[in-house]
Scaffold this motif. Structure first.
Motif, PDB file in Angstrom:
ATOM      1  N   GLU A  82      89.175  23.484  15.637  1.00  0.00           N
ATOM      2  CA  GLU A  82      87.806  23.207  16.066  1.00  0.00           C
ATOM      3  C   GLU A  82      86.777  24.032  15.298  1.00  0.00           C
ATOM      4  O   GLU A  82      85.658  23.570  15.054  1.00  0.00           O
ATOM      5  N   PRO A 107      95.495  15.790  21.093  1.00  0.00           N
ATOM      6  CA  PRO A 107      94.030  15.655  20.975  1.00  0.00           C
ATOM      7  C   PRO A 107      93.497  15.987  19.587  1.00  0.00           C
ATOM      8  O   PRO A 107      92.480  15.414  19.161  1.00  0.00           O
ATOM      9  N   GLU A 110      94.192  12.892  17.508  1.00  0.00           N
ATOM     10  CA  GLU A 110      93.267  11.830  17.921  1.00  0.00           C
ATOM     11  C   GLU A 110      91.861  12.090  17.396  1.00  0.00           C
ATOM     12  O   GLU A 110      91.157  11.153  16.990  1.00  0.00           O
ATOM     13  N   ASP A 111      91.443  13.341  17.394  1.00  0.00           N
ATOM     14  CA  ASP A 111      90.126  13.679  16.847  1.00  0.00           C
ATOM     15  C   ASP A 111      90.065  13.352  15.365  1.00  0.00           C
ATOM     16  O   ASP A 111      89.082  12.766  14.886  1.00  0.00           O
ATOM     17  N   ARG A 114      89.596   9.764  14.578  1.00  0.00           N
ATOM     18  CA  ARG A 114      88.263   9.213  14.861  1.00  0.00           C
ATOM     19  C   ARG A 114      87.288   9.450  13.715  1.00  0.00           C
ATOM     20  O   ARG A 114      86.210   8.859  13.679  1.00  0.00           O
ATOM     21  N   THR A 115      87.662  10.292  12.769  1.00  0.00           N
ATOM     22  CA  THR A 115      86.782  10.561  11.641  1.00  0.00           C
ATOM     23  C   THR A 115      86.991   9.519  10.543  1.00  0.00           C
ATOM     24  O   THR A 115      87.942   8.735  10.588  1.00  0.00           O
TER      25      THR A 115
END
Length: 210
Positions: A82, A107, A110-111, A114-115
Motif C-alpha cells: 500500500e 485483496p 484484486e487491487d 483493478r489497475t
C-alpha cells in the motif's frame, strides 16, 4: 524474473553485496523477533531502497529475498504494497506464493487487477492467483490480461485452470465479438486461451485398459 541469492552475489559489486548482506541480516533479525515489529522495521526501509543500492534490474529479486528472510506476514506485506511504488508493489506480488499467507493476501492481487498498470497485472496473475483466485475472479483476470495486452503467458497454470472451462470460453467469445463489432483487432492470446478451454480428450479404449 527473480534470481537467487547466489546469482545476485555473482552479479553485484562489493558495495552492493555488502548492503544486501546487511539488509538480509536485518530481515532475519525481524523474523527472529516478531514481537518487536513497530510497524516500520529497518528491513522495510531497505525494501524501498533496493533499486538504488543494487540496481533496478535486481530490485525485484532483492525485495523478494527480503520478504522471505523476514518471513513477512500479512501486515508487513500489506504495508509494503500500500505504501510502495509500482515497482515495490510488483515485487510483493511476485513473492506472495513463496510466503506463508494462505489466501489472506488476495485483496492485494484484486487491487492490482483493478489497475491498468501492465506491470502489476502481469505480476498479479502469477502462481498465487492461480492457487487462490476463485473461478469467477480468475476468468476476469484472464480477460484483464487480454484487455490490457498483457501476454497470456504470464498467467500461471493457464492450461490447468482453463481446461474445459465452458464459462471462460463463452466470455472469450463475447469479448472477441465486441472487439470485432468495434472494428478492433482480437488479441492473438485470446485464441490461445480459447483453444485451452476445450475439454480434455476422452481416453481411448487402449488407454482405458492399461
Amino acid at each position: 524474473m527473480l534470481i537467487s541469492r547466489k546469482e545476485l552475489d555473482d552479479r553485484l559489486r562489493g558495495a552492493a553485496r555488502a548492503w544486501l548482506d546487511e539488509a538480509l541480516a536485518e530481515a532475519a533479525h525481524a523474523a527472529a523477533h516478531p514481537d518487536t515489529d513497530t510497524g516500520n522495521p529497518p528491513w522495510e526501509l531497505r525494501f524501498a531502497a533496493a533499486g538504488r543500492h543494487c540496481g533496478l534490474e535486481h530490485a525485484d529479486s532483492v525485495r523478494a529475498l527480503l520478504l522471505l528472510e523476514a518471513r513477512a506476514g500479512l501486515p508487513a506485506v500489506t504495508r509494503l504494497y500500500e505504501q510502495g511504488t509500482a515497482a515495490e508493489r510488483r515485487a510483493v506480488l511476485l513473492t506472495l506464493h513463496r510466503l506463508d499467507l494462505g489466501a489472506t493476501a488476495l485483496p492485494l492481487v484484486e487491487d492490482a487487477l483493478r489497475t491498468n498498470d501492465t506491470r502489476l497485472v502481469a505480476a498479479a496473475v502469477g502462481p498465487y492467483a492461480a492457487l487462490h483466485l476463485d473461478p469467477h475472479a480468475w476468468r476476469h483476470a484472464v480477460l484483464k490480461c487480454l484487455f490490457t495486452d498483457v501476454p497470456v503467458e504470464n498467467v500461471a497454470e493457464l492450461g490447468r485452470r482453463a481446461r474445459g472451462d465452458a464459462e471462460l470460453a463463452r466470455m472469450l467469445g463475447d469479448f472477441a465479438a465486441e472487439r470485432t463489432a468495434a472494428g478492433r483487432a482480437v488479441p492473438a492470446g485470446l485464441r490461445t486461451v480459447l483453444h485451452l478451454t476445450a475439454p480434455a480428450p476422452a481416453p481411448t479404449s487402449t488407454e482405458e485398459t492399461r
